[in-house]
Design a protein around this motif. Sequence first.
Motif, PDB file in Angstrom:
ATOM      1  N   ALA A 147       0.715  -1.254   0.170  1.00 27.49           N
ATOM      2  CA  ALA A 147       0.033   0.032  -0.010  1.00 27.49           C
ATOM      3  C   ALA A 147       0.687   1.196  -0.025  1.00 27.49           C
ATOM      4  CB  ALA A 147      -0.979   0.084   1.175  1.00 27.49           C
ATOM      5  N   ILE A 150       2.009   1.953  -3.316  1.00 26.74           N
ATOM      6  CA  ILE A 150       1.023   2.632  -4.390  1.00 26.74           C
ATOM      7  C   ILE A 150       0.642   4.013  -3.852  1.00 26.74           C
ATOM      8  CG2 ILE A 150      -1.406   2.387  -4.909  1.00 26.74           C
ATOM      9  CD1 ILE A 150      -1.299  -0.691  -4.397  1.00 26.74           C
ATOM     10  N   HIS A 151       0.426   4.328  -2.734  1.00 28.56           N
ATOM     11  CA  HIS A 151       0.125   5.587  -2.279  1.00 28.56           C
ATOM     12  C   HIS A 151       0.963   6.524  -1.713  1.00 28.56           C
ATOM     13  CE1 HIS A 151      -4.151   4.134  -2.383  1.00 28.56           C
ATOM     14  NE2 HIS A 151      -3.752   3.103  -1.855  1.00 28.56           N
ATOM     15  N   GLN A 204      -4.956   2.357   6.769  1.00 33.25           N
ATOM     16  CA  GLN A 204      -5.221   3.608   6.196  1.00 33.25           C
ATOM     17  C   GLN A 204      -4.730   4.907   7.075  1.00 33.25           C
ATOM     18  OE1 GLN A 204      -9.348   5.274   5.365  1.00 33.25           O
ATOM     19  NE2 GLN A 204      -8.617   6.345   3.631  1.00 33.25           N
ATOM     20  N   LEU A 207      -1.025   4.786   6.846  1.00 34.04           N
ATOM     21  CA  LEU A 207      -0.401   5.866   6.041  1.00 34.04           C
ATOM     22  C   LEU A 207      -0.780   7.213   5.804  1.00 34.04           C
ATOM     23  CD1 LEU A 207      -0.185   2.701   4.762  1.00 34.04           C
ATOM     24  CD2 LEU A 207      -1.008   3.422   2.356  1.00 34.04           C
ATOM     25  N   LYS A 211       1.934   9.954   5.829  1.00 33.31           N
ATOM     26  CA  LYS A 211       1.774  11.140   4.920  1.00 33.31           C
ATOM     27  C   LYS A 211       2.247  12.361   5.496  1.00 33.31           C
ATOM     28  CE  LYS A 211      -0.774  12.517   0.952  1.00 33.31           C
ATOM     29  NZ  LYS A 211      -1.895  12.345   0.077  1.00 33.31           N
ATOM     30  N   SER A 247      -6.873  11.570   2.018  1.00 28.75           N
ATOM     31  CA  SER A 247      -6.291  11.440   0.964  1.00 28.75           C
ATOM     32  C   SER A 247      -5.477  10.296   0.351  1.00 28.75           C
ATOM     33  CB  SER A 247      -5.158  12.935   1.128  1.00 28.75           C
ATOM     34  OG  SER A 247      -4.116  12.268   1.686  1.00 28.75           O
ATOM     35  N   VAL A 248      -5.607   9.522   1.372  1.00 34.50           N
ATOM     36  CA  VAL A 248      -4.870   8.150   1.181  1.00 34.50           C
ATOM     37  C   VAL A 248      -6.080   7.148   0.625  1.00 34.50           C
ATOM     38  CG1 VAL A 248      -3.691   6.021   1.831  1.00 34.50           C
ATOM     39  CG2 VAL A 248      -2.907   8.249   2.636  1.00 34.50           C
ATOM     40  N   LYS A 249      -6.107   6.997  -0.835  1.00 33.69           N
ATOM     41  CA  LYS A 249      -7.504   6.223  -1.249  1.00 33.69           C
ATOM     42  C   LYS A 249      -7.393   4.874  -1.128  1.00 33.69           C
ATOM     43  CE  LYS A 249      -9.000  10.363  -2.319  1.00 33.69           C
ATOM     44  NZ  LYS A 249     -10.032  10.923  -1.485  1.00 33.69           N
ATOM     45  N   LEU A 250      -7.198   4.411   0.127  1.00 37.67           N
ATOM     46  CA  LEU A 250      -7.134   3.119   0.499  1.00 37.67           C
ATOM     47  C   LEU A 250      -8.551   2.678   0.794  1.00 37.67           C
ATOM     48  CD1 LEU A 250      -5.110   0.599   1.061  1.00 37.67           C
ATOM     49  CD2 LEU A 250      -5.302   1.205   3.318  1.00 37.67           C
TER      50      LEU A 250
END
Length: 263
Positions: A147, A150-151, A204, A207, A211, A247-250
């Motif tokens: 993840a 990706i993010h 999520q 992450l 971030k 903002s993390v599109k998990l």
Amino acid sequence: LRCKVWPMLVGNDLRITIELFEIFLQRAARTKQLTNLRGEEAALGREGTVALVHLDLPRTFPALSIFQEGGPCHAQLASVLEAYVCYRPDVGYVQGMSYLAAVLLLNLDDYNAFTVFANLLNNTCFVTFFSMDMQKIMKYIEATEAAMAIHLPKIHKHFKELGISPEVFLMDWVLTLFSKALPLDVAVRVWDNTFAEGDWFVFQCALGLLKMHSSVLETGEFDQIMTLLTHMPPNIDDDELFTHIASVKLTAESFKKLLNGSS
């Protein structure tokens, strides 16, 4: 409000009653006596770890001073944890449990705290981590790393270069559900969302927290990053954090795919 909402969101699939709670409180008292007399080997399974509970209580939210010996919630916290050890001797007591139970006791009475605690730890994710099943835990660590790729590609790349695994931060964040890493008022918002959305929100949130500190984590030195990951700043703004989390599109579905090893 949480005293009503949390038990409703977590549910009681285990069908724990107040009578059952009292039975395990009594069993815990007997187990402590037996363990004191004959040692841990005299107990069933990991019931002997009931003796470890008192060692963790002084380290649980020490700044609050309510869970330490002589504090108003010391006996309650010990009771909930000792009853759980006897309820789930296959799991026993694991460090981190005291933080979970303490947060619940700040919002719920003893019985409801025990019920939510037991049902929460019956969740696949949490029972995996608290059972210390490293083979299954590695799947969550690998899914988190995937993840991140990706993010959070820049953080992921920098961590790879420095040899930093998500295991460094993930174990503590999951086992305490961020109640050690984040200010308590921020952590309970994470709990609200985890109970409402599901355990995937934990990842999520992880992450989002990474971030939020990307300026350091994308370029920092090894020691600087390790210090940040294990000692988050005490003044984290909850609105800013939740903006980063959003903002993390998990999603539940995408994390499940990563957990199952497909992208």
